[in-house]
Design a protein around this motif. Structure first.
Motif, short mmCIF file in Angstrom:
data_model
loop_
_atom_site.label_atom_id
_atom_site.label_comp_id
_atom_site.label_asym_id
_atom_site.label_seq_id
_atom_site.Cartn_x
_atom_site.Cartn_y
_atom_site.Cartn_z
N PHE A 39 21.29 -70.30 67.83
CA PHE A 39 20.42 -70.37 69.00
C PHE A 39 19.19 -69.46 68.88
O PHE A 39 18.42 -69.33 69.82
CB PHE A 39 21.20 -70.00 70.28
CG PHE A 39 21.93 -68.69 70.22
CD1 PHE A 39 21.27 -67.50 70.49
CD2 PHE A 39 23.27 -68.65 69.88
CE1 PHE A 39 21.93 -66.29 70.44
CE2 PHE A 39 23.95 -67.44 69.83
CZ PHE A 39 23.28 -66.25 70.10
N SER B 235 15.65 -68.78 66.79
CA SER B 235 14.65 -69.33 65.86
C SER B 235 13.51 -68.32 65.71
O SER B 235 13.13 -67.66 66.68
CB SER B 235 14.11 -70.67 66.36
OG SER B 235 13.51 -70.53 67.64
N ALA C 267 12.80 -66.57 69.24
CA ALA C 267 13.14 -67.16 70.54
C ALA C 267 14.63 -67.45 70.58
O ALA C 267 15.25 -67.77 69.56
CB ALA C 267 12.33 -68.44 70.76
N ASP D 255 17.42 -69.87 72.49
CA ASP D 255 17.68 -71.06 73.29
C ASP D 255 18.90 -70.78 74.16
O ASP D 255 20.02 -70.62 73.66
CB ASP D 255 17.91 -72.27 72.39
CG ASP D 255 18.01 -73.56 73.18
OD1 ASP D 255 18.94 -73.68 74.00
OD2 ASP D 255 17.16 -74.44 72.97
N GLY D 256 18.71 -70.70 75.49
CA GLY D 256 19.78 -70.32 76.40
C GLY D 256 20.97 -71.26 76.38
O GLY D 256 22.13 -70.81 76.35
N ASN D 257 20.71 -72.55 76.41
CA ASN D 257 21.82 -73.51 76.40
C ASN D 257 22.65 -73.41 75.13
O ASN D 257 23.90 -73.46 75.18
CB ASN D 257 21.28 -74.93 76.58
CG ASN D 257 20.69 -75.17 77.96
OD1 ASN D 257 21.06 -74.48 78.92
ND2 ASN D 257 19.77 -76.12 78.06
N ASP D 258 21.97 -73.28 73.97
CA ASP D 258 22.70 -73.15 72.71
C ASP D 258 23.50 -71.85 72.67
O ASP D 258 24.60 -71.81 72.11
CB ASP D 258 21.73 -73.20 71.53
CG ASP D 258 21.14 -74.58 71.32
OD1 ASP D 258 21.69 -75.54 71.89
OD2 ASP D 258 20.13 -74.69 70.59
N ASP E 128 19.18 -73.52 80.65
CA ASP E 128 17.89 -74.22 80.60
C ASP E 128 16.71 -73.26 80.41
O ASP E 128 15.60 -73.53 80.86
CB ASP E 128 17.67 -75.04 81.88
CG ASP E 128 18.72 -76.11 82.07
OD1 ASP E 128 19.19 -76.66 81.05
OD2 ASP E 128 19.09 -76.39 83.23
N LYS E 129 16.96 -72.16 79.74
CA LYS E 129 15.91 -71.17 79.51
C LYS E 129 15.64 -71.03 78.01
O LYS E 129 16.53 -71.26 77.18
CB LYS E 129 16.31 -69.80 80.07
CG LYS E 129 16.53 -69.78 81.57
CD LYS E 129 15.24 -69.92 82.32
CE LYS E 129 15.35 -69.69 83.81
NZ LYS E 129 16.63 -69.58 84.43
N ARG E 130 14.41 -70.63 77.71
CA ARG E 130 14.03 -70.26 76.33
C ARG E 130 13.41 -68.87 76.41
O ARG E 130 12.32 -68.69 76.96
CB ARG E 130 13.05 -71.26 75.73
CG ARG E 130 12.56 -70.88 74.33
CD ARG E 130 11.59 -71.93 73.79
NE ARG E 130 10.94 -71.50 72.56
CZ ARG E 130 11.46 -71.65 71.35
NH1 ARG E 130 12.65 -72.22 71.21
NH2 ARG E 130 10.80 -71.24 70.27
N GLU F 25 11.65 -65.76 74.76
CA GLU F 25 10.84 -65.43 73.60
C GLU F 25 10.66 -63.92 73.49
O GLU F 25 10.32 -63.26 74.47
CB GLU F 25 9.48 -66.12 73.67
CG GLU F 25 9.58 -67.65 73.63
CD GLU F 25 8.22 -68.32 73.56
OE1 GLU F 25 7.21 -67.58 73.60
OE2 GLU F 25 8.18 -69.55 73.45
#
Length: 367
Positions: free
Chosen positions: A146, A148, A189, A191-194, A217-219, A221
């Motif tokens: 999650f 990147s 970054a 990925d909140g869902n992952d 549903d958040k990203r 960074e």
């Protein structure tokens, strides 16, 4: 048969440049050759961390055809016995390069065989970081899917010491060692869902709702994290040279390894730098060589180590794959031979819009 083999060797090696940090390179003895050979050229080349630079200088001449087109002086067709008589004072006093006696017998003055150079290199380049895995307090590392990484850029400074030797009139081998320091700017970054999925977080439980609200549903960074780099770099390689009249071509190949202070590094850096250029000879015996070329750099490393957690006695263990973004770039450079022993060279790379830039300077002494 021996005479035929020696004549063939001479014909094959005559167009080759003898390079790597010298002014008196493969120069024809015009006093004894009666100016039957065209002017010789010089080549320059030195190697540094992650990227070798063309910092050696050597000239060479090619055998003429029936006559020298500039002087219109007929070419002499000398037998091996005649050549020994024509150049009676020519004797190579060094163990290297091999076949030196055969070359100087034909009127060529080779560069001094050994060189020592002080090099400074500044390199900036974009990197990609992938396949992050993390462990806590010595536990088994787990792949983190999650996270990147974006826009990772390194800026390093490397003073180096280089030793080189001419093994053959057209081949030089060298080794380098240097101290590497610099910084890496990291942006990544989450990925909140992952993250929730990989962590097996059950958002239906009341105790997990604050975490789910923050990540669902958040990203997220994280930008402009600067990490420092310190370590040692080691390199080894070889250079092949050749040319005609005052024009030359050089192809150094370098392999580099690093030993970082706070992480283990597995992998390699390979650098191939084809160049073409021209030498300008001055009346005082000095010369200037200018060249253009390209640089191919392949850096593929696995970095692993531990990062202390502030305020605790625990640490996070990590492993990540690193690779440079741009493999090719254009470059220009030059070298000035002050004398048979001393040479000063420079090189700038980054032409063509590449995300990799470098500046290299070199002071060499030959003996």
């Amino acid at each position: 048969m021996k005479r035929i083999a020696l004549t063939l060797f001479t014909a094959l090696t005559a167009p080759l440049t003898f390079a790597n940090g010298s002014n008196a390179i493969a120069q024809v003895d015009t006093a004894t050759s009666n100016a039957l050979f065209p002017p010789l050229f010089e080549v320059q080349d030195n190697t540094v961390f992650g990227l070798p630079s063309l910092m050696s200088q050597e000239p060479n001449a090619a055998l003429l055809t029936q006559k020298d087109t500039e002087s219109e002086t007929p070419k002499l067709d000398l037998s091996m016995a005649d050549k020994k008589t024509t150049y009676p004072a020519k004797k190579w006093e060094h163990a290297l390069p091999f076949f030196a006696e055969d070359v100087i017998m034909n009127g060529y003055d080779l560069p001094l065989p050994f060189g020592i150079s002080i090099i400074y290199a500044n390199v900036q380049q974009d990197m990609t970081l992938t396949d992050l895995s993390v462990g806590y307090g010595g536990s088994e590392k787990v792949d983190i899917d999650f996270v990147s990484f974006d826009n990772t850029e390194s800026n390093t400074h490397t003073p180096q010491l280089k030793l080189d030797a001419w093994i053959l009139p057209f081949m030089n081998v060298f080794a380098t060692v240097g101290k590497l320091t610099g910084t890496v700017d990291i942006n990544f970054a989450i990925d909140g869902n992952d993250a929730l999925e990989q962590g097996n977080v059950d958002c239906t439980l009341i105790k997990n709702r604050p975490l789910c609200k923050a990540l669902s549903d958040k990203r997220l960074e994280v930008e402009d994290i600067e990490a420092s780099l310190t370590g040692m770099s080691y390199g080894a390689g070889m250079m092949f040279v050749g040319g005609w009249n005052s024009y030359f071509i050089s192809v150094p190949v370098t392999f580099t390894w690093t030993d970082m202070d706070r992480s283990e590094t597995d992998g390699y850096v390979v650098n191939v730098l084809p160049r073409v250029g021209k030498q300008f000879q001055f009346n005082n015996g000095s010369s200037l060589s200018l060249y253009v070329g390209t640089s191919y750099l392949k850096s593929q490393l696995t970095l692993s180590g531990s990062q202390p957690i502030p305020g605790t006695n625990q640490s996070i263990d990590y492993k990540v794959e690193q690779e440079n973004v741009d493999k090719w770039m254009g470059l220009v450079g030059g070298s000035y031979n002050l004398s048979k022993n001393w040479m000063l060279a420079f090189e700038y790379g980054g032409i063509g819009g590449a995300s990799r830039q470098q500046f290299i300077t070199n002071l060499s002494y030959r003996y």
